[in-house]
Design an enzyme around this catalytic site. Structure first.
Site, PDB file in Angstrom:
ATOM      1  N   ARG A  85       1.082  -1.040   0.173  1.00 39.24           N
ATOM      2  CA  ARG A  85       0.100  -0.384  -0.423  1.00 39.24           C
ATOM      3  C   ARG A  85       0.910   1.072   0.335  1.00 39.24           C
ATOM      4  NH1 ARG A  85      -5.560   1.699  -1.308  1.00 39.24           N
ATOM      5  NH2 ARG A  85      -5.857   2.980   0.799  1.00 39.24           N
ATOM      6  N   THR A 383      -9.964   0.072  -9.235  1.00 38.44           N
ATOM      7  CA  THR A 383      -8.957   0.004  -8.878  1.00 38.44           C
ATOM      8  C   THR A 383      -9.356  -1.382  -9.275  1.00 38.44           C
ATOM      9  OG1 THR A 383      -9.187   0.065  -6.494  1.00 38.44           O
ATOM     10  CG2 THR A 383      -8.480  -1.591  -7.000  1.00 38.44           C
ATOM     11  N   THR A 401      -4.247  -0.494  -7.152  1.00 39.92           N
ATOM     12  CA  THR A 401      -4.687   0.822  -7.600  1.00 39.92           C
ATOM     13  C   THR A 401      -4.087   2.147  -7.880  1.00 39.92           C
ATOM     14  OG1 THR A 401      -7.066   1.769  -6.459  1.00 39.92           O
ATOM     15  CG2 THR A 401      -5.239   1.351  -4.786  1.00 39.92           C
ATOM     16  N   ASN A 403      -6.248   4.487  -6.804  1.00 40.14           N
ATOM     17  CA  ASN A 403      -7.555   5.205  -5.881  1.00 40.14           C
ATOM     18  C   ASN A 403      -8.396   5.424  -7.392  1.00 40.14           C
ATOM     19  OD1 ASN A 403      -8.487   5.937  -3.776  1.00 40.14           O
ATOM     20  ND2 ASN A 403      -8.403   8.166  -4.339  1.00 40.14           N
ATOM     21  N   ASP A 425      -7.409   9.108   0.360  1.00 39.09           N
ATOM     22  CA  ASP A 425      -7.753   7.531   0.947  1.00 39.09           C
ATOM     23  C   ASP A 425      -8.352   7.910   2.243  1.00 39.09           C
ATOM     24  OD1 ASP A 425      -9.123   6.159  -1.013  1.00 39.09           O
ATOM     25  OD2 ASP A 425      -8.176   4.119  -0.735  1.00 39.09           O
ATOM     26  N   GLY A 476     -13.987   0.338  -4.624  1.00 44.09           N
ATOM     27  CA  GLY A 476     -13.753   0.882  -3.422  1.00 44.09           C
ATOM     28  C   GLY A 476     -14.765   0.922  -2.047  1.00 44.09           C
TER      29      GLY A 476
HETATM   30  N1  GLY Z   1      -8.573   3.275  -3.438  1.00 48.59           N
HETATM   31  C1  GLY Z   1      -9.881   2.116  -3.155  1.00 48.59           C
HETATM   32  C2  GLY Z   1      -8.555   1.130  -2.050  1.00 48.59           C
HETATM   33  O1  GLY Z   1      -7.765   1.515  -1.461  1.00 48.59           O
HETATM   34  O2  GLY Z   1     -10.217   1.222  -1.500  1.00 48.59           O
END
Ligand code: GLY
Length: 573
Positions: A85, A383, A401, A403, A425, A476
């Site tokens: 991430r 994503t 992703t 985003n 996010d 999302g």
């Molecule tokens: N940006 C979408 C997620 O990480 O859930």
């Protein structure tokens, strides 16, 4: 000719294969993964190759400038969860998207260089390849480099996504606004690409070559490329420095594990909310006979929505990056906690989201709410997910992703790839509803080095200890309800995996207090029955794609379930 090649048009029935399967949103990405498997690569080799290929052929979400999660279950039962991430840069501050009056600066966390989180995808894919792959990095990156250099023939979906985006408030399509190099690369300075045209990305090809050439020197994070990237971000007014890049690290985390009607569920831990919210939802639903209530009946939709409402309530208040906040994981996924939630559920009446109160007596969960006041955030749905199973039975689920679609809509200059807007996010400001109205808690406030809360939920399901399903989706917060709905489709309603992927979707996320239902899916009679119980219903036509695989437990065949909603493709043999 393979079983998969002999199968009928994809879409209505699963794609059958005896040995191996790759399912992703893009035909060429799935083909790349399957070709790597045929060359003797394992599921991780194929997943890494597919991931880099998606960065080329599906630049709206496939990426090297974003982040994601990989769940690997080896055939011997060993499980690894890799967190790549994005992270907030060191100079990020809690109020960085507020003006002097404390108001949210429109689009500041969405568009442009200030919206970027330190990208994790390259670190994640390279780490996976080096730890669990069989082939050299160069071998799994070569197909992506070739696709970038020689070009790809644009599908209708990709040409469309280079030109248009959906306005999140009006839900109408508008022409995309790209800035600088992104406009040059993706829109030929306004001469838009048409379906069927060849789309070449020579700069991206060179960037991928540089990454592949010397993985040990860590070109992207510590080499000349890191310095170029940091300089470009600085020029654009962003915060990420060469030091931020050098300090980025992937994390192996312990996945969330639960059970549902005897099946084992393995899914994403924090900083994703995916696994906890999924397992909490399923725990609540285990107390109802959904199969008897009937697929998409008012009764089964009612209890499912009430379970989502409660699990998303907890998600909103309590979840974030576990490296920064203590998250009461064990209590949230405790079956007794789900039993207590069920006591508040009225079969004939929707609970008002304002009246959801957490059951007491569950340790950490009894902390006063003032310690973690809820506040709002917005989550985007762009994503992408892909699933892989190899001939040995190793399985990989990856969700990755930028985003928003095309992330922050800016590129790393001549490096030729799009940068994420994952900083969105995080929660910019307490108490201010946004276009999506999703509420999140203090646990997800911005802090230097922190990872923003995600909903991504790459998930593996076991039956009698053996691989049964590989699941995942973009969307999302809808990722969680999509994975839950597909899983219940198979386990509760007896659908095959393709029928479960195709089944009309519905979603509830506590706030806003409404059920989102897929247009052209749920019967008007059912909707009336739900309204009579007090539910507010909103119909929407766009839903994202679950790209999944199941194993036929009787004969062991692999069943690929690409999602026709966005042109997914299963390639197996
Ligand atoms: N940006 C979408 C997620 O990480 O859930």
């Amino acid at each position: 000719m393979s079983a998969a090649e002999l199968s009928h048009a994809q879409g209505l029935r699963p794609v059958h294969a005896h040995k191996a399967m790759v399912v992703s949103i893009h035909p060429q990405a799935s083909q790349v993964g399957a070709a790597i498997l045929r060359q003797g690569g394992n599921a991780v080799d194929a997943a890494v190759a597919t991931g880099f290929a998606l960065a080329v052929v599906h630049p709206a979400a496939g990426n090297i400038g974003g982040g994601g999660f990989m769940l690997l279950r080896k055939a011997n039962g060993e499980v690894h969860f890799l967190d790549f991430r994005e992270k907030a840069p060191k100079s990020a501050t809690r109020d960085m998207y507020l003006d002097a009056q404390g108001n949210v600066i429109p689009n500041a966390s969405l568009i442009g260089y200030k919206a970027i989180g330190v990208p994790g995808s390259v670190a994640g894919l390279v780490y996976a390849e080096q730890h669990w792959g069989k082939l050299p990095l160069r071998a799994v990156m070569t197909p992506a480099i070739k696709l970038a250099r020689e070009g790809v023939r644009l599908t209708y979906q990709e040409a469309h996504s280079l030109r248009y985006e959906e306005n999140p408030t009006t839900h109408l399509e508008e022409e995309r606004v790209f800035l600088g190099d992104a406009r040059r690369i993706f829109q030929r300075n306004g001469k838009f690409y048409e379906p069927g045209e060849i789309f070449r990305q020579p700069e991206l090809a060179r960037t991928l070559e540089r990454i592949a050439a010397n993985p040990k020197a860590n070109e992207f994070y510590k080499g000349a490329m890191a310095r170029e990237l940091a300089a470009e971000i600085k020029r654009g007014g962003g915060l990420i420095t060469a030091e931020d890049l050098a300090e980025y690290e992937v994390k192996e985390r312990r996945p969330i594990r639960g059970t549902y009607r005897g099946y084992e569920i393995i899914s994403a831990p924090p900083p994703s909310s995916g696994g906890i919210t999924l397992v909490e939802t399923l725990n609540i639903l285990e107390g109802y006979n959904l199969g008897k209530m009937g697929n998409r009946s008012a009764d089964s939709m009612h209890v499912t929505v009430e379970a989502f409402r409660r699990a998303f309530f907890d998600r909103a208040e309590l979840l974030g990056d576990s490296d920064f906040t203590q998250i009461p994981v064990a209590q949230l996924i405790d079956k007794k906690y789900a039993d207590a939630w069920r006591e508040s559920l009225d079969m004939m009446r929707a609970t008002d989201s304002k009246d959801v109160h957490r059951p007491s007596g569950f340790g950490e969960l009894d902390r006063p709410a003032s310690l973690h006041p809820p506040f709002t955030g917005r989550e985007s749905n762009n994503t992408t997910h892909y699933s892989v199973v190899d001939p040995q039975g190793n399985a990989v689920a990856v969700t990755t992703t930028l985003n928003d679609s095309f992330g922050a809509a800016v590129t790393a200059g001549k490096l030729g790839f799009v940068l994420n807007d994952e900083m969105d996010d995080f929660t910019s400001k307490p108490g201010v509803p946004n276009g999506y109205g999703l509420i999140q808690g203090e646990a997800n406030a911005i802090a230097p080095g922190k990872r923003p809360l995600s909903a991504m939920a790459p998930t593996i399901v076991l039956k009698d200890g053996k691989l049964f399903m590989v699941l995942g989706s973009p969307g999302g917060p809808r990722i969680i309800s999509t994975v839950a709905n597909i899983l219940m489709g198979v386990i509760d309603y007896g659908l095959d995996i393709q029928q479960a992927v195709n089944a009309p979707r519905f979603h509830h996320q506590w706030q806003p207090d409404q059920i989102y239902v897929e247009k052209n899916g749920i019967s008007p009679d059912t909707i009336k029955l739900l309204q009579a119980r007090g539910h507010k219903i909103k119909t929407e036509s766009y839903w994202s794609d679950g790209e999944c695989i199941a194993v036929d437990p009787k004969i062991g065949e692999l069943l690929g379930a690409p999602d026709g909603r966005n042109g997914g493709k299963a390639v197996g043999y």
